[in-house]
Write a protein that holds these residues in place. Structure first.
Motif, PDB file in Angstrom:
ATOM      1  N   LEU A   1       0.810  -1.209   0.000  1.00 45.55           N
ATOM      2  CA  LEU A   1       0.000   0.000   0.000  1.00 45.55           C
ATOM      3  C   LEU A   1       0.846   1.263   0.000  1.00 45.55           C
ATOM      4  O   LEU A   1       0.597   2.195  -0.775  1.00 45.55           O
ATOM      5  N   ALA A   2       1.852   1.330   0.875  1.00 42.49           N
ATOM      6  CA  ALA A   2       2.610   2.580   1.037  1.00 42.49           C
ATOM      7  C   ALA A   2       4.050   2.288   1.425  1.00 42.49           C
ATOM      8  O   ALA A   2       4.341   1.329   2.139  1.00 42.49           O
ATOM      9  N   THR A   3       4.927   3.144   0.947  1.00 41.72           N
ATOM     10  CA  THR A   3       6.313   3.168   1.403  1.00 41.72           C
ATOM     11  C   THR A   3       6.586   4.547   1.976  1.00 41.72           C
ATOM     12  O   THR A   3       6.316   5.563   1.321  1.00 41.72           O
ATOM     13  N   PHE A   4       7.108   4.578   3.192  1.00 44.29           N
ATOM     14  CA  PHE A   4       7.470   5.832   3.854  1.00 44.29           C
ATOM     15  C   PHE A   4       8.976   6.040   3.717  1.00 44.29           C
ATOM     16  O   PHE A   4       9.761   5.233   4.221  1.00 44.29           O
ATOM     17  N   HIS A   5       9.363   7.103   3.029  1.00 47.38           N
ATOM     18  CA  HIS A   5      10.763   7.491   2.912  1.00 47.38           C
ATOM     19  C   HIS A   5      10.990   8.615   3.927  1.00 47.38           C
ATOM     20  O   HIS A   5      10.575   9.764   3.696  1.00 47.38           O
ATOM     21  N   MET A   6      11.634   8.306   5.038  1.00 43.12           N
ATOM     22  CA  MET A   6      11.829   9.284   6.105  1.00 43.12           C
ATOM     23  C   MET A   6      13.180   9.967   5.910  1.00 43.12           C
ATOM     24  O   MET A   6      14.229   9.308   5.900  1.00 43.12           O
ATOM     25  N   LEU A   7      13.159  11.293   5.740  1.00 45.59           N
ATOM     26  CA  LEU A   7      14.362  12.045   5.381  1.00 45.59           C
ATOM     27  C   LEU A   7      14.954  12.798   6.562  1.00 45.59           C
ATOM     28  O   LEU A   7      14.277  13.089   7.549  1.00 45.59           O
TER      29      LEU A   7
END
Length: 553
Positions: free
Chosen positions: A309-315
């Motif tokens: 469903l989703a990928t979180f790219h935390m910067l």
């Protein structure tokens, strides 16, 4: 919710021995920990938390502190390690243990505990708690992500930013907890570094910081403990797993890599201060061992997958950035378009672009700190933009935007904090061509409490929206954003707490925007009528916005 007593914890812990794997032998520090006397007061004053879930598990966190505001930052704890038992349950009443074990709370890490739990079932809720001696912690709720090959059900995700303890109560955290999200993103400014009465609001601050401006490890530990002791913040941590990234105030306002806010006034101890801030941040957050700081460095950018469903790219847009080109404020700055300058650093940029190319997610969500879209505050030919945001690193923004376009990312959504107001807008490759196609969406959360109550106004009347037609919404009240993510639609409720200078105010949805699958950009579906009692006498001006974002010591 009724919580089981200590006897129940002991019985279920013993019963779990046949069903789960406990540590067969304890580390030497744990062996020493079992040989000393018990604590005399409750050490779970800072609550519990979980974070960074995957489809098999998550991180569990707590930190022991009998006296949270102790000036030495040690929380009133003796200088010795303690054995801490933990248990994970499959039911809210904590009757059925599915994983259990022990960890060591060591003084060199502020008596914090980070447990990486695995071998759990994907896509389901769990509950957890800790015990040390005769004391049992509160119960926390958490969950695993769906299996990587499945979508799972709809995802309720909330995100928040900017909680200045002195400026108001943390009611937004309480209301967020009551919404029972599946996951929470904190996008920075979790705590503020200032000493009492340094960063003030009109009429005076509501609460006071303890201790001096944070510069040493003891200072940062004490400040984190003061925030963590807040019951509203504890409720939000206990409600769901968190994904955390810092912005500037976790260390120093507007810092950039190894450069403090005001390089013209050198801080000879700045790198030592950075090391102390990073160590305290890790000690107080539910982070995996991959984020254990090493000197002045800490690996914080990372990727969390929520099934298909989703990928979180935390910067991390602080640790690797070039210093702001023309100061931190709003400027017409030639350096902002220098292609050699970066807000992410080359390595993180390459990691992000590779993540876009590899992604098969329905939604690629970028969790980061500062305003991404262009915000020009001048209706003439010159661009007057914030040099602390992505506007100060135009080429960096262009490379990343072009990266997700070239990778044919299905749906790109940027989540942002920092600016103490709600915003929503479309993302462009070329902001000078307002008729050009949108290529993504940006949602910006207001602050939890920073700058005090704020005020309501007609969102369409803000001059930034006329100058920047890709911006679609503005609101200057405190709050958070609550989203629901399905395969075909992502909706965002801009939640407002109209008063934070009084405790326990109610919240409401000021506006709702949706993003449809394969349709870049935001579309408003709900707008609450303006409340005359909360409306300011004059509409928000450009000068008001600039002042709100830059009136810091």
């Amino acid at each position: 919710m009724s919580y089981p007593n200590r006897r129940h914890f002991l019985v279920t812990g013993l019963a779990a021995g046949a069903a789960v794997t406990l540590s067969a032998t304890l580390p030497a520090t744990a062996a020493r920990a079992t040989s000393s006397g018990e604590l005399t007061t409750d050490p779970f004053t800072l609550g519990v938390a979980s974070g960074d879930p995957d489809h098999e598990g998550f991180v569990l966190w707590t930190r022991l502190a009998q006296q949270p505001l102790a000036e030495d930052g040690l929380g009133g704890m003796p200088q010795r390690p303690y054995t801490v038992q933990w248990q994970v349950y499959e039911d809210e009443r904590c009757r059925h243990v599915v994983r259990a074990g022990v960890s060591v709370a060591a003084p060199e890490w502020g008596h914090s505990v980070h447990v990486e739990v695995d071998r759990l079932r994907p896509g389901r809720e769990y509950w957890y708690r800790f015990r040390v001696g005769r004391y049992v912690s509160p119960v926390g709720r958490t969950r695993t992500a769906p299996h990587p090959l499945t979508y799972g059900g709809p995802l309720a995700m909330a995100f928040v930013s900017c909680a200045q303890y002195e400026h108001g109560y943390f009611t937004s955290y309480r209301r967020l907890a009551e919404d029972r999200p599946d996951i929470v993103l904190h996008l920075g400014d979790y705590q503020y570094e200032y000493t009492k009465d340094t960063y003030t609001i009109p009429g005076g601050n509501i609460r006071d910081h303890e201790g001096p401006e944070t510069e040493t490890l003891a200072n940062y530990r004490q400040r984190h403990a003061q925030y963590k002791a807040d019951p509203d913040l504890q409720a939000a941590h206990a409600a769901a797993p968190w994904l955390v990234v810092w912005d500037d105030h976790e260390l120093d306002n507007n810092w950039a890599d190894e450069v403090p806010e005001k390089p013209q006034n050198p801080q000879p101890n700045f790198l030592a201060r950075r090391e102390a801030a990073f160590r305290a941040y890790y000690e107080n957050m539910p982070l995996r061992r991959t984020s254990i700081p090493r000197g002045i460095d800490m690996q914080l950018y990372r990727r969390i997958r929520w099934g298909r469903l989703a990928t979180f790219h935390m910067l991390d847009t602080r640790q690797y950035r070039d210093d702001q080109g023309c100061g931190d404020g709003y400027r017409d700055c030639p350096a902002s378009v220098d292609p050699a300058r970066s807000i992410t650093g080359a390595e993180q940029e390459a990691w992000l672009l590779d993540g876009f190319r590899q992604s098969r997610a329905q939604w690629d969500i970028i969790g980061q700190q500062v305003f991404f879209a262009q915000r020009d505050n001048n209706d003439g030919p010159a661009k007057i933009t914030s040099q602390d945001a992505w506007d100060g690193y135009v080429a960096s923004r262009r490379r990343i935007t072009q990266g997700w376009v070239d990778a044919e990312v299905r749906n790109a959504v940027v989540l942002t904090g920092d600016v103490h107001a709600h915003w929503a807008g479309d993302l462009k490759l070329d902001y000078d061509d307002p008729t050009g196609p949108s290529v993504g969406s940006e949602l910006v959360t207001s602050s939890v409490s920073t700058t005090g109550d704020g005020a309501d106004s007609d969102p369409a009347a803000h001059p930034f929206l006329a100058i920047n037609p890709h911006l679609k919404f503005y609101n200057n009240q405190r709050g958070y954003v609550l989203t629901r993510i399905d395969k075909d639609l992502m909706s965002a409720d801009f939640k407002v707490v109209p008063r934070v200078q009084v405790p326990d105010a109610e919240s409401y949805t000021r506006a709702t925007f949706v993003m449809e699958d394969r349709v870049p950009g935001v579309r408003q579906t709900y707008l609450r009528p303006l409340d005359p009692a909360l409306r300011r006498a004059n509409e928000m001006t450009v000068e008001d916005t600039v002042r709100m974002e830059t009136e810091r010591p």
